[in-house]
Design a protein around this motif. Sequence first.
Motif, mmCIF file in Angstrom:
data_model
loop_
_atom_site.group_PDB
_atom_site.id
_atom_site.type_symbol
_atom_site.label_atom_id
_atom_site.label_comp_id
_atom_site.label_asym_id
_atom_site.label_seq_id
_atom_site.Cartn_x
_atom_site.Cartn_y
_atom_site.Cartn_z
ATOM 1 N N VAL A 61 1.384 -7.619 -0.597
ATOM 2 C CA VAL A 61 1.952 -8.302 -1.471
ATOM 3 C C VAL A 61 1.479 -9.860 -1.255
ATOM 4 N N ARG A 62 1.634 -10.314 0.317
ATOM 5 C CA ARG A 62 1.182 -11.778 0.424
ATOM 6 C C ARG A 62 -0.220 -11.919 0.024
ATOM 7 N N VAL A 63 -1.169 -10.871 0.621
ATOM 8 C CA VAL A 63 -2.470 -10.918 0.373
ATOM 9 C C VAL A 63 -3.018 -10.807 -1.248
ATOM 10 N N PHE A 64 -2.061 -10.252 -2.131
ATOM 11 C CA PHE A 64 -2.486 -10.143 -3.429
ATOM 12 C C PHE A 64 -1.959 -11.355 -4.021
ATOM 13 N N LYS A 65 -0.909 -12.189 -3.814
ATOM 14 C CA LYS A 65 -0.642 -13.456 -4.064
ATOM 15 C C LYS A 65 -1.582 -14.567 -3.800
ATOM 16 N N ARG A 123 -4.767 -13.844 -3.450
ATOM 17 C CA ARG A 123 -6.234 -13.011 -3.549
ATOM 18 C C ARG A 123 -7.345 -14.323 -3.680
ATOM 19 N N SER A 124 -7.275 -15.372 -4.323
ATOM 20 C CA SER A 124 -8.023 -16.296 -4.566
ATOM 21 C C SER A 124 -8.702 -17.013 -3.097
ATOM 22 N N ASN A 125 -7.602 -17.024 -2.107
ATOM 23 C CA ASN A 125 -7.885 -17.549 -0.910
ATOM 24 C C ASN A 125 -8.653 -16.520 0.033
ATOM 25 N N PHE A 126 -8.479 -15.155 -0.224
ATOM 26 C CA PHE A 126 -8.878 -14.042 0.712
ATOM 27 C C PHE A 126 -10.141 -13.783 0.094
ATOM 28 N N ARG A 127 -10.305 -14.002 -1.145
ATOM 29 C CA ARG A 127 -11.606 -13.911 -2.235
ATOM 30 C C ARG A 127 -11.576 -12.263 -2.384
ATOM 31 N N ILE A 128 -10.492 -11.765 -2.766
ATOM 32 C CA ILE A 128 -10.735 -10.137 -3.016
ATOM 33 C C ILE A 128 -10.484 -9.865 -4.459
ATOM 34 N N ASN A 129 -10.912 -8.862 -4.718
ATOM 35 C CA ASN A 129 -10.962 -8.186 -6.042
ATOM 36 C C ASN A 129 -10.287 -6.908 -6.258
ATOM 37 N N LEU A 130 -10.291 -6.396 -7.223
ATOM 38 C CA LEU A 130 -9.501 -5.246 -7.766
ATOM 39 C C LEU A 130 -10.065 -4.097 -7.031
ATOM 40 N N ARG A 131 -11.227 -4.050 -6.629
ATOM 41 C CA ARG A 131 -11.902 -3.137 -6.104
ATOM 42 C C ARG A 131 -11.437 -2.820 -4.549
ATOM 43 N N HIS A 132 -11.413 -4.118 -3.685
ATOM 44 C CA HIS A 132 -10.856 -4.119 -2.471
ATOM 45 C C HIS A 132 -9.467 -3.441 -2.239
ATOM 46 N N HIS A 133 -8.734 -3.769 -3.487
ATOM 47 C CA HIS A 133 -7.163 -2.987 -3.273
ATOM 48 C C HIS A 133 -7.309 -1.771 -3.662
ATOM 49 N N LEU A 134 -8.153 -1.483 -4.519
ATOM 50 C CA LEU A 134 -8.101 0.117 -4.902
ATOM 51 C C LEU A 134 -8.644 0.868 -3.491
ATOM 52 N N LEU A 135 -9.615 0.450 -3.119
ATOM 53 C CA LEU A 135 -10.074 1.087 -1.806
ATOM 54 C C LEU A 135 -8.837 1.272 -0.719
ATOM 55 N N ILE A 136 -8.241 0.183 -0.353
ATOM 56 C CA ILE A 136 -7.264 0.321 0.384
ATOM 57 C C ILE A 136 -5.970 1.172 -0.039
ATOM 58 N N LEU A 137 -5.754 1.117 -0.980
ATOM 59 C CA LEU A 137 -4.953 2.279 -1.873
ATOM 60 C C LEU A 137 -4.998 3.458 -1.540
ATOM 61 N N ILE A 138 -6.419 3.780 -1.870
ATOM 62 C CA ILE A 138 -7.128 5.173 -1.490
ATOM 63 C C ILE A 138 -6.816 5.480 -0.149
ATOM 64 N N ASN A 141 -1.964 -18.233 9.602
ATOM 65 C CA ASN A 141 -0.601 -18.465 8.811
ATOM 66 C C ASN A 141 -0.186 -17.390 8.093
ATOM 67 N N ASN A 142 -0.752 -16.319 7.863
ATOM 68 C CA ASN A 142 -0.453 -15.055 7.271
ATOM 69 C C ASN A 142 0.166 -14.213 8.228
ATOM 70 N N LEU A 143 -0.276 -13.979 9.582
ATOM 71 C CA LEU A 143 0.292 -13.194 10.633
ATOM 72 C C LEU A 143 1.386 -14.003 11.060
ATOM 73 N N LEU A 144 1.677 -15.383 10.811
ATOM 74 C CA LEU A 144 2.778 -16.031 11.518
ATOM 75 C C LEU A 144 3.857 -15.751 10.628
ATOM 76 N N ASN A 145 3.503 -15.882 9.270
ATOM 77 C CA ASN A 145 4.526 -15.737 8.370
ATOM 78 C C ASN A 145 5.027 -14.154 7.896
ATOM 79 N N ILE A 146 4.126 -13.163 8.396
ATOM 80 C CA ILE A 146 4.626 -11.698 8.378
ATOM 81 C C ILE A 146 5.243 -11.222 9.328
#
Length: 497
Positions: free
Chosen positions: A275-279, A281-296, A448-453
Amino acid sequence: MLKIDFLDNKIILRYVFFILLALLGGTFFKDGIAILFSIVIIYFSIKGDLYRAIELFFIWFFIYDFFVGQGDITSVVISKYFSKPTFLLIVIFVFFINRIPKNLLTANFMIIWGIFLIITILSAVTQGQSPLVFISISAFFIVFLLMQAQGLTINQYTKILNLFIAVAIIQTAVSYLQVSGLISPPTTTMNDGFGGQQEWVAGLDDAASGTFGAAASYLTSWYAALISTFMLLMYFVTKKFKYLIYMSVVFLQFTTVDSKTILAITIMMLAFTFVRVFKERSNFRINLRHHLLILILIFIGGIGFFYAWNTYYEYYSSQTEDSSRANLDDVYDSEVQTTIDVVSANISDWGKIKGFQYIFNDFIKNNPIQLIWGYGIQGFDYNGKMGFILSKDTPLMQTNSFTNSYSGLIRQFAFNGVVGFILYLAAIISWFKKCSDKISNNYNLIKNNLLNIYLPFSFLAAFLYALDFTSIPLVAFAAIISILIKISQYNYVIRII
């Protein structure tokens, strides 16, 4: 710009080989391996080589309890003093305190922690406990400070990160060997909660504690959760598949243990990571393809994981002749669903909430000064208060560790009292704020993400389970955060220049 991809297969393999060699050496040389590690760590401290001292300390820190649980360290002087990791940590700290930035030593979290330690030491002295307890409870902050000390290079920092990955892989391997019976389960002498002592021998459901010692399977799993979350964040930044492979290997440790609460918290934590990464996503520079790969991969991995866990319970049932745990469905129906129903129907009696009330009322009734500094470890663990508090749970709430009033936070509240507990929480929150800077680079994004998670979910694990902030996973977490801060600051300086 610094290279964000720190993971090095060769370095990890070298660490794995070295740790396995140390484990094997301890089996043959017993006390000798403990003496050797201690002498070499002290030698490098005297010599002024912080990297070698801290590198060997971390290795010893992660495997020390394995030797204790196997009975390989027989000398009390060696196990409780000379070779105890917390003793060696304070030795390193004394030799290198002058290298730690003064602004950290005088930071708000250190001032609060200093006040907390004064109260803790006063409590220990007045209640017949060694004041040296401050060493073990300060490991979280000491490790953080040491990793901020001057003299370590970026290359050395990344090697230590690779060491933490190697340790996680070792936990999975050793856990499987313990469940299969190729490595005997760890044993220890534990207090019974009423002032007595009893020998504790791991059953099959507690055997897989890796190298973290007796009654520590939940700690091994929470360490696996830390590294899994870290690897997932690294994948989202680097887009390199090898991080997912290492994450999968580490996560397999969960298929060897019966820590359903820790597993549930870990799954929630990983979901929250998505959820954090999706929010962001511009900082992580990820697109839908990366999310779909992870979900699979999650779907495929999830099927494989639950198949493996079902196999674990089938194996457990065959080895223990416990028909109530013949498969995952039986465990869910007889334990998980039953526990949820009990807590839902009797939420006002839930031990995780009532435990604080039981202790507070006992402070008021028997010794109001304990509102300031609590029972202390001596009073709670060894003088009967733990058993007394647990006995106040209703019969329904005495069902298991999820329903009763034993948890890391309740235990900390009992140790430190109201004032001490508030200072304890305040120090950690202040540390969290100190670590949450805004420097913009990839290492800082991960930090920051590891700290907040991981920190909030560690509090949840401490509330629901026996986790505390002096444990191996949390000390490793403090070290990783500290390393990421140093690398991100170095990266920032490079960009400015």
